[in-house]
Every structure is written in structure tokens, then in C-alpha cells.
Design an enzyme around this catalytic site. Structure first.
Site, short mmCIF file in Angstrom:
data_model
loop_
_atom_site.label_atom_id
_atom_site.label_comp_id
_atom_site.label_asym_id
_atom_site.label_seq_id
_atom_site.Cartn_x
_atom_site.Cartn_y
_atom_site.Cartn_z
N HIS A 193 45.57 -92.26 -86.65
CA HIS A 193 44.64 -91.46 -85.50
C HIS A 193 45.52 -91.81 -84.31
O HIS A 193 45.37 -90.91 -83.20
CB HIS A 193 43.34 -91.82 -85.31
CG HIS A 193 42.77 -93.05 -84.94
ND1 HIS A 193 42.76 -94.20 -85.81
CD2 HIS A 193 42.78 -93.66 -83.70
CE1 HIS A 193 42.43 -95.31 -84.96
NE2 HIS A 193 42.47 -94.99 -83.87
N ASP A 218 43.99 -94.02 -93.15
CA ASP A 218 44.11 -94.09 -91.57
C ASP A 218 45.28 -95.11 -91.07
O ASP A 218 45.24 -95.87 -90.41
CB ASP A 218 43.02 -94.58 -90.58
CG ASP A 218 42.82 -94.46 -89.06
OD1 ASP A 218 43.62 -93.72 -88.74
OD2 ASP A 218 42.03 -95.26 -88.55
N SER A 228 43.66 -100.18 -81.66
CA SER A 228 43.75 -99.62 -82.89
C SER A 228 45.39 -99.76 -83.44
O SER A 228 46.26 -99.56 -82.75
CB SER A 228 43.60 -97.90 -82.81
OG SER A 228 42.10 -97.88 -82.64
#
Length: 458
Positions: free
Chosen positions: A190, A220, A303
Site C-alpha cells: 500500500h 501487502d 509502514s
């Protein structure tokens, strides 16, 4: 009156009584009459031109005044009189001291005294060679134990990078870490989704452009690559199977674009089923993670960053956080101590496939689940997509004996409470791994064994 001495010789018409006064010093002028205080003889010849007379005769004031022009009698100066003829001009009569003069004098004195005191103080300090110095701890060894937070950070920071991504819908920030000397970097899918330009910034501040190697939204995970960078320091990969609840961990990332941020915590849970994404609405961008839970602060921008154990080995890839409920007016947008990381064992397998082929494979059992089922467990749907059978003919599930309507309650003895959890438990394995499923059919429970199949990811 002009302040000027009379230099004319003394008049000859007076004489000093003998034996009564001291002689005048040579050069001292004779007294002169006061201005306005004496009477002048009009039309009289100069006194110096008159012949001396034996004595002066005092006129008889009782005689009648003679006819003709009035003659003003000459007034002789008495040197022994009470009033001196000569007056010295000493200027204005001094007045009393005014208040402003006292204030000005006091202020000037104070300033002068302060200046002198300050100068003498500085001079005294310089002469005594002393200075003010506050107590402070002595310099110590800057090294840290390798298993301390500082030691782990020092080891890992050179291999952690910050990603700045620009796309058609805007720009964002994420984190990644170096996998090998060839320049491969692992991050979250993402972070780089729909990217048009990716810039990688190392801990030294050097920035280079990166290219996308491959990504998989189901896990992901994504891999990007940099070229022409020397001195890369790949991070060591650990084994997420060895992680236990309570183990200390360190997270490194760029929360809110604050690069090289280090936070610490513990593993608060393992095998936590987490789903993320789903913005597209068709389920193609949903990621299913059998996650490691940590209380190490993780925020937007972390992230893709590494979660490290006490040996500075990567045990997880930070991927998601849990905030307060959206309908809560006091909802906190940042970390509340619930962070989730993809286990490194899963990350390693997916990264290897992305580097090798640009795509990742997913383990499957070959059935379509009823995601609207509200009961306990994962129910196999009555029909599949486009009206097809819910159990793929010849697939792993069909070969194991799974039928439409079955409810799968356990995977390898671990309970599952819904379709999401079943997918997460399956994707925690590799294609070809054997599984044992507990199935509930018409109120009766049975155990089925199968071998996971493979499907291409997104």
C-alpha cells in the site's frame, strides 16, 4: 558695572592722617566712586589741574544761595567711611540647589559607581583567573550493549530507508529496509500502490530513484530496487516462529515523515488475524495477515519498516495499526499501542517470489466461502462466482472431501471464527503445505486432511 580697575593716580586733594594707616602698595589703584551713588561737578576743570589749597572750607549752609547758575557742591570722598567706593561685580547671587539638580547628580553618581564597580569586578575576575562552571557528568564510553535499544538501532539504522512516493492521487511516505547488496528493498504494497515516482532516502541523507520490482496486495508486500548505490547494509532476517509473547522488540520507520525514528516495546500477541485495505470495494486490495501484535509505537509512515528482536534481526514488517472506533468522538488518529507486523517468514517467501518473477503465489484450498455467514466458523458457500460450484472440482478441498454448506471450525487445531480468519490461517502457510481441517456438517464434526494448492496473487 564693568569689572575694571581704576588706574588713574590717586587724587591730590586728600591726605592720609599720619600714623593711622599703612601705605598703599605700589600699583594698587585708588578707589573709584560708585556709579550712580556720587554727584558730579558740572563744568568744572579736572581736579588734577587745580592748585592745592591749604584747607577746604565748608560752605555755610545758612547763607542765602548766590544768584546766578546753581553750582553743585563737590562731594569729597572720605577714605575712612563705612561704604567703599569700589564694588566688585561677582555675577548673580547664587540660588539654592534645585530638586532636578539633586536627581541628576545622584543618577550620575550611581552610574559612575556602577560602571566602576562592574569594571573592578571584571578586572578582579580576570586577575583571579576564575569562571562560573556548573557541575556535569564526565564523558563516558559512547558504546552500547548490542542487545540494548541503542545498540539495536545503531546496527539496523544504516539498512533502513524512507520512501517518498508520488502518484496520480497524491504523494505519501513509507519505510523499507535493504534485503541484499543488489539494491532490493522490501516495503508494504500500500506504500507504493499506483506509484509514478519512488524516491528512496538512506539514513545518511542520500536520495536515489527506485523502480518497482513487484507487489502483492493480498500480502501487502512489495519490492523496489535502487541502482548504483555502494555500501548497502542489508538487515539480517530472523525467524518469526521463534517469537514469543513478551519478547522485546524495536520498530524503526518514518512516522509522519520523521525519518529514522526508533521506538521500543514488546510482542503483545502472535497469530493475530488482521485484514486491511478494501478501498476498491471488490476485495482485490484486501490484505490478510496472521500478524505479530506489538505495543511499540507505530504511526502512519512506519509502514514497511522493520520490527527487530534483541539481536537486531528482522522478525516482522510493520504494516497496520488499530485506532479507536471511527464513531468515537475522542478517536485517536495515531498509535494507541496496537501495532501489527507481517511475520518475516511470510515476508521472506513473498519477497523471494517478487524478486524472481515479479508476482507472488497464494496457498488455496479451492472453495468459495460465504462471507455473510454470521455463525461461528467459516461456511462454504452454496454457489461460487458466476454461478459456478463453490467447491472447485479436482481442487485441494474437493480431494479432501469438503462439500458446499460445510462449516470449517479449526485449522491444525486452532479455532477460526469467520471466513477472514480461515483465509489468514491458510495464507500463513506455503503452497504445498499439508493442513488438517475440522469440519462441522449437519451437526456432526469430522477431520479432513488436504494439501494446499497455489494461485497467482494480485
Amino acid at each position: 558695572m564693568a569689572d575694571r580697575q581704576q588706574t588713574d593716580p590717586a587724587p591730590q586733594w586728600w591726605s592720609r592722617p599720619e600714623g593711622t594707616a599703612e601705605g598703599r602698595r605700589e600699583g594698587v589703584p585708588a578707589p573709584r566712586p560708585e556709579t550712580g551713588g556720587e554727584e558730579h561737578v558740572q563744568d568744572a576743570a579736572p581736579i588734577a589741574d587745580k592748585a592745592p589749597t591749604p584747607a577746604a572750607t565748608t560752605p555755610d549752609l545758612s547763607d542765602p544761595a548766590p544768584e546766578g547758575p546753581a553750582v553743585v557742591p563737590a562731594v569729597r570722598y572720605d577714605p575712612w567711611g563705612a561704604e567703599p567706593l569700589q564694588v566688585v561685580d561677582r555675577g548673580r547671587t547664587p540660588r539654592g540647589i534645585r530638586l532636578w539638580q539633586v536627581v541628576a547628580l545622584s543618577l550620575g553618581t550611581a552610574l559612575l559607581a556602577g560602571g566602576i564597580g562592574g569594571y573592578l569586578g571584571v578586572l578582579a575576575e580576570r586577575q583571579s583567573n576564575t569562571r562560573l562552571e556548573l557541575p556535569q557528568a564526565a564523558a563516558a564510553d559512547r558504546g552500547r550493549a548490542p542487545d540494548s535499544v541503542a545498540g539495536i538501532a545503531a546496527t539496523a539504522l544504516p539498512g533502513v530507508v524512507t520512501l517518498h512516493v508520488r502518484g496520480a492521487k497524491g504523494s505519501g511516505t513509507g519505510t523499507g529496509f535493504v534485503l541484499d547488496q543488489q539494491g532490493h528493498i522490501l516495503t508494504n504494497s500500500h506504500v507504493v500502490a499506483d506509484s509514478q515516482e519512488i524516491t528512496v532516502t538512506f539514513s545518511t541523507g542520500e536520495s536515489v530513484t527506485a523502480t518497482l520490482v513487484g507487489r502483492d496486495s493480498g500480502y501487502d508486500l512489495a519490492v523496489v530496487k535502487v541502482e548504483g548505490v555502494r555500501g548497502l547494509q542489508p538487515l539480517s532476517l530472523g525467524n518469526s516462529e521463534n517469537v514469543k509473547v513478551g519478547d522485546p522488540v524495536v520498530a524503526i520507520g518514518a512516522p509522519f515523515d520523521l525519518s529514522n525514528t526508533v521506538t521500543a516495546g514488546i510482542i503483545s500477541a502472535t497469530g493475530r488475524p488482521v485484514t486491511a485495505g478494501g478501498d476498491k470495494g471488490d476485495g482485490s486490495d484486501i490484505s490478510y495477515v496472521d500478524a505479530l501484535q506489538t505495543d511499540a509505537p507505530i504511526n502512519p509512515g512506519n509502514s514497511g519498516g522493520p520490527l527487530l528482536d534483541a539481536k537486531a534481526h528482522v522478525v516482522g514488517i510493520n504494516s497496520a495499526i488499530r485506532g479507536a472506533d471511527k464513531d468515537d468522538s475522542t478517536r485517536q488518529g495515531g498509535s494507541i499501542g496496537l501495532g501489527f507486523a507481517i511475520p518475516v517468514n511470510q515476508g521472506k517467501r513473498v519477497a523471494e517470489e517478487l524478486i524472481r518473477t515479479g508476482r507472488a503465489t497464494h496457498p488455496v484450498i479451492g472453495v468459495t466461502l460465504d462471507m455473510d455467514y454470521a455463525g461461528d466458523g467459516a461456511r462454504v458457500g452454496d454457489k461460487g462466482e458466476d454461478g459456478k460450484p463453490s467447491v472447485v472440482a479436482g481442487g485441494p478441498g474437493a480431494l479432501a472431501g469438503i462439500r458446499a454448506g460445510d462449516v470449517i471450525t479449526k485449522v491444525d487445531g486452532q479455532r477460526v471464527r469467520g471466513g477472514d480468519e480461515l483465509i489468514i490461517k491458510i495464507r500463513a502457510h506455503r503452497p504445498g503445505d499439508p493442513l488438517t481441517l475440522t469440519v462441522l456438517r449437519q451437526g456432526r464434526e469430522s477431520t479432513l486432511k488436504l494439501v494446499l494448492g497455489s494461485a497467482n496473487g494480485s
